[in-house]
Write a protein that holds these residues in place. Structure first.
Motif, PDB file in Angstrom:
ATOM      1  N   GLY A   8      -4.623 -16.961  17.938  1.00 39.56           N
ATOM      2  CA  GLY A   8      -4.171 -16.631  19.196  1.00 39.56           C
ATOM      3  C   GLY A   8      -3.872 -15.009  19.680  1.00 39.56           C
ATOM      4  O   GLY A   8      -2.727 -15.061  18.939  1.00 39.56           O
ATOM      5  N   GLY A  10      -3.315 -13.737  22.847  1.00 41.23           N
ATOM      6  CA  GLY A  10      -3.648 -13.546  23.779  1.00 41.23           C
ATOM      7  C   GLY A  10      -2.275 -13.137  24.482  1.00 41.23           C
ATOM      8  O   GLY A  10      -1.852 -11.458  23.836  1.00 41.23           O
ATOM      9  N   GLU A 161       6.609 -10.420  30.603  1.00 41.54           N
ATOM     10  CA  GLU A 161       5.188  -9.647  30.457  1.00 41.54           C
ATOM     11  C   GLU A 161       5.585  -8.945  31.421  1.00 41.54           C
ATOM     12  O   GLU A 161       6.812  -8.133  31.976  1.00 41.54           O
ATOM     13  CB  GLU A 161       4.187 -10.659  31.552  1.00 41.54           C
ATOM     14  N   SER A 271       4.055 -17.465  32.953  1.00 46.68           N
ATOM     15  CA  SER A 271       3.421 -19.193  31.917  1.00 46.68           C
ATOM     16  C   SER A 271       5.048 -19.596  31.514  1.00 46.68           C
ATOM     17  O   SER A 271       4.482 -21.185  31.097  1.00 46.68           O
ATOM     18  CB  SER A 271       2.751 -18.751  31.052  1.00 46.68           C
ATOM     19  N   CYS A 272       5.689 -19.158  31.301  1.00 43.85           N
ATOM     20  CA  CYS A 272       7.129 -19.530  30.523  1.00 43.85           C
ATOM     21  C   CYS A 272       8.081 -21.272  31.771  1.00 43.85           C
ATOM     22  O   CYS A 272       8.060 -21.611  30.956  1.00 43.85           O
ATOM     23  CB  CYS A 272       7.267 -18.596  29.947  1.00 43.85           C
TER      24      CYS A 272
END
Ligand code: NAD
Ligand code: UDX
Length: 480
Positions: A8, A10, A161, A271-272
């Motif tokens: 992954g 990402g 992020e 996204s979390c």
């Protein structure tokens, strides 16, 4: 040389492994992914994600002890430690749809590890997963594989992020969960040795597997809960004349509460938070704890309320209709310093305004036109699934234009909605902005970044989340 492979490439796998490679020159790190374009981008001059400081770290190690590859099976077979950092989005179909985590990608990675391994492995859960996932993964790994020892660890990631590199360089803590067996403890020590290259020993916390898995969901739920709490207060502030910034400051100076994560906003995205809370809600329901489930569900509900409250405020302020009016949308990413739009509040706000027939002119310094069009045409929860499962993005959407500059977005508009706190939006020449707009000119600041008094002196009607309302806004019909 210890060999690490991360499945992954990402937002988590890429930066995390790049920092491990930088800090551990004696470890060889290979990041693998089934998405060829993503791997090609990691190997190119334009990385697939925008993250301050990341380019520098990758440049220092790529080709030395950091590699990006699509040869997934080869590198998994060769590795001593395998991190699994695949996406675990919310299920869109079937049992638990709209709440449970979709572990399809995790399971297929685990099956592949079981198939190709020829030596003992430590398998590390880096993705955020439901508590007890390690047990299921252990069963998949050990099934039909006599003679090979797989030891599973939970090592959830806490980076945010936009500040990922600084978070990885200097984490509040690294959490490692493992089985309380000699093999489990040996694996914990091996992973602790990797992090100990740069993280002080007292910040490396070791727990049992289930505590580590649950701590990640709990941390995100607590963080998101603070935002929903302050956003709920922001609505009350608007009704009473209190100022949410003053309230946040006042409560945040209590050392038991602390000052961080108390900024009222148009709503949290990313996204979390939503995904992990919904997952937590589902787990509580499955464990027969409906009261606990309902408590956490409310955090997401308040977040949805905050977004629709913002849309209602825009519409009601502008004479109860935005039909055919041009509205400038400044910022589409879910926070500044990232190009990520997963679950960004901008999607719901834009859809809400389009529902009232507004014309939108959108600008974000890091988000592409294609991405915005895709986001505005996609169904909830589809986003985090691989692109082959997503509908093709449209080439245009009626009433929406995406432009390359804030002033262009604003020109001839009736109102501006600030949806991401990019620094450049604070520095705009607001006199020039005012002169280029239809009158009355409105600013709806969803991030509380503008100097409202200065803007009011220029002539704007300004709405800031949770702040005393302009007389104009007070006289407008009540917001639902
Ligand atoms: P992402 O979608 O950016 O990356 C996941 C990658 O995994 C994709 O590139 C996908 O192609 C790849 N993949 C999926 N199945 C695969 C397979 N079988 N083999 C090889 N590659 C495969 O996701 P992300 O944001 O990096 O998140 C990954 C995990 O980390 C999630 O569980 C997330 O909840 C968690 N997490 C994310 C953040 C964050 O800020 N984004 C922070 C902490 C934890
Ligand atoms: C979050 C967690 O912070 C991180 O620990 C975890 O690993 C992944 O999820 P991320 O989603 O990347 O990180 O960013 P974060 O800084 O937490 O912001 C999430 C959302 O909350 C953003 O939309 C942000 O604008 C919003 N936010 C944050 C607020 O509205 N107010 C705040 O005070 C803080």
């Amino acid at each position: 040389m210890v060999k690490i492979c991360c499945i992954g490439a990402g937002y988590v796998g890429g930066p995390t492994m790049a920092v491990i490679a930088l800090k551990c020159p004696n470890v060889q790190v290979t990041v693998v992914d089934i998405a060829e374009p993503r791997i090609n981008a990691w190997n190119s001059g334009t990385l697939p994600i925008y993250e301050p400081g990341l380019d520098d770290v990758v440049k220092q190690c790529r080709g030395k002890n950091l590699f990006f590859s699509t040869e997934v099976e080869k590198h998994v077979a060769e590795a001593d430690i395998i991190f699994v950092s695949v996406n675990t989005p919310t299920k869109t179909q079937g049992l638990g749809a709209g709440k449970a985590a979709d572990l399809t990608y995790w399971e297929s990675a685990a099956r592949m590890i079981a198939d190709v391994s020829k030596s003992d492995k430590i398998v590390v859960e880096k993705s955020t997963v439901p508590v007890k996932t390690a047990e299921a993964i252990e069963r998949i790994l050990t099934h039909n594989k006599k003679g090979i020892n797989f030891t599973i660890l939970s090592n959830p990631e806490f980076l945010a992020e936009g500040t990922a590199i600084q978070d990885l360089f200097n984490p509040d803590r690294v959490l490692i969960g493992g089985r309380e067996t000699p093999e489990g403890q040996k694996a914990i020590n091996a992973l602790r040795d990797v992090y100990a290259n740069w993280v002080p020993k007292e910040r490396i916390l070791c727990t049992n597997l289930w505590s580590a898995e649950l701590s990640k969901l709990a941390a995100n739920a607590f963080l998101a809960q603070r935002i929903s709490s302050v956003n709920a207060m922001s609505a009350l502030c608007e009704s009473t004349g209190a100022d949410v910034t003053q309230v946040s400051h006042s409560i945040g100076t209590d050392s038991r509460i602390g000052p961080k994560f108390l900024n009222a906003s148009v709503g949290f995205g990313g996204s979390c938070f939503q995904k992990d809370i919904l997952n937590l809600v589902y787990i509580c329901e499955c464990n027969g704890l409906p009261e606990v489930a309902n408590y956490w569900k409310q955090v997401v509900k308040v977040n949805d309320y905050q977004k629709s409250r913002f849309v209602n405020r825009v519409v009601s302020s502008m004479f109860n209709t935005v039909s055919s009016k041009k509205i400038a949308i400044l910022g589409f990413a879910f926070k500044k310093d990232t190009g990520d739009t997963r679950e960004t509040p901008a999607i719901d706000v834009c859809k809400g305004l389009l529902g009232d027939k507004a014309r939108l002119s959108i600008f974000d310094p890091q988000v592409t036109e294609d991405q915005i069009l895709k986001d505005l045409s996609m169904k909830k929860f589809d986003k985090d699934h691989p692109s082959h499962l997503q509908p093709a993005s449209p080439t245009s959407i009626k009433q929406v234009s995406i432009v390359g500059d804030a002033y262009e977005a604003i020109k001839d508009s009736h109102g501006i909605c600030i949806l991401t706190e990019w620094d450049e939006f604070k520095k705009l020449d607001y006199q020039k902005v005012f002169d280029s707009m239809q009158k009355p000119a409105f600013v709806f600041d969803g991030r509380n970044i503008v100097d409202a008094d200065k803007l009011r002196k220029i002539g704007f009607i300004v709405y800031c989340i949770g702040k005393p309302l302009d007389p104009w806004l007070k006289d407008m019909p009540a917001v639902a």
